[in-house]
Design a protein around this motif. Sequence first.
Motif, short mmCIF file in Angstrom:
data_model
loop_
_atom_site.label_atom_id
_atom_site.label_comp_id
_atom_site.label_asym_id
_atom_site.label_seq_id
_atom_site.Cartn_x
_atom_site.Cartn_y
_atom_site.Cartn_z
N SER A 1 104.62 53.84 -45.47
CA SER A 1 103.19 53.77 -45.79
C SER A 1 102.86 52.87 -46.98
N ARG A 2 103.42 51.70 -47.00
CA ARG A 2 103.13 50.76 -48.08
C ARG A 2 101.68 50.27 -48.01
N LEU A 3 101.18 50.12 -46.80
CA LEU A 3 99.79 49.70 -46.60
C LEU A 3 98.99 50.90 -46.12
N ASN A 4 97.86 51.17 -46.77
CA ASN A 4 97.02 52.26 -46.29
C ASN A 4 96.02 51.72 -45.27
N GLU A 5 95.26 52.62 -44.69
CA GLU A 5 94.36 52.26 -43.58
C GLU A 5 93.25 51.31 -44.03
N GLN A 6 92.73 51.52 -45.24
CA GLN A 6 91.65 50.66 -45.71
C GLN A 6 92.12 49.22 -45.90
N VAL A 7 93.31 49.05 -46.44
CA VAL A 7 93.83 47.70 -46.67
C VAL A 7 94.10 47.00 -45.34
N VAL A 8 94.66 47.74 -44.37
CA VAL A 8 94.91 47.14 -43.06
C VAL A 8 93.59 46.73 -42.41
N ASP A 9 92.57 47.58 -42.53
CA ASP A 9 91.26 47.23 -41.97
C ASP A 9 90.68 45.99 -42.64
N LYS A 10 90.82 45.88 -43.96
CA LYS A 10 90.32 44.69 -44.67
C LYS A 10 91.05 43.43 -44.21
N ILE A 11 92.35 43.54 -44.01
CA ILE A 11 93.13 42.39 -43.56
C ILE A 11 92.71 41.98 -42.15
#
Length: 179
Positions: free
Chosen positions: A18-28
């Motif tokens: 879980s290095r990337l959370n859901e919000q960061v993945v959505d922003k990307i």
Amino acid sequence: QSYCHRLQHDMYFLTSTSRLNEQVVDKIVLQLNRVYPQVLTNEEAEKFRNPRASLHTRLSDLLKHLHKKGDRHCQEFYRALQINAEQLFNDLPSRKILKNPDPTEIDTDKEQYMLNDRGPVFFLACFSMAAGLALFWYCCNSETQVIGRARRILGFSPIIIGRHVRNICMLYLEDISRN
């Protein structure tokens, strides 16, 4: 080193623990969809932002999709990652390779994963086995006068080993000294 090769090298790092959370993945995903050059179509962006699928699955699918699309798409992913998660971007294994031009130097992060894959229980089991064999060999060696020294060591060891184990060892030592 091409961006596709770097992405393939970093894929495990990005999807693990879980290095990337859901919000960061959505922003990307949104950045890859909305910013020029557009890397993802609207349908692809909706697929990778689907909340019904697990984050790990969506991220793995996104990385595989970008890898298939080519070097320019992978480069845009790295740009989006740098903008939205700069600390993670700086910690990528491929970035460390680029910063470290000496190929003979050991990558300590990779070495750490390789050494710690068995866990603490395995270490304790091996250590206990080695300590038990060493104590057995030390006590059963007929060339040395061990009984008195071993009795002193075991006599002061209720903290180190359990009281029942200490009593069994003391009885064993007394039986050996009688024979």
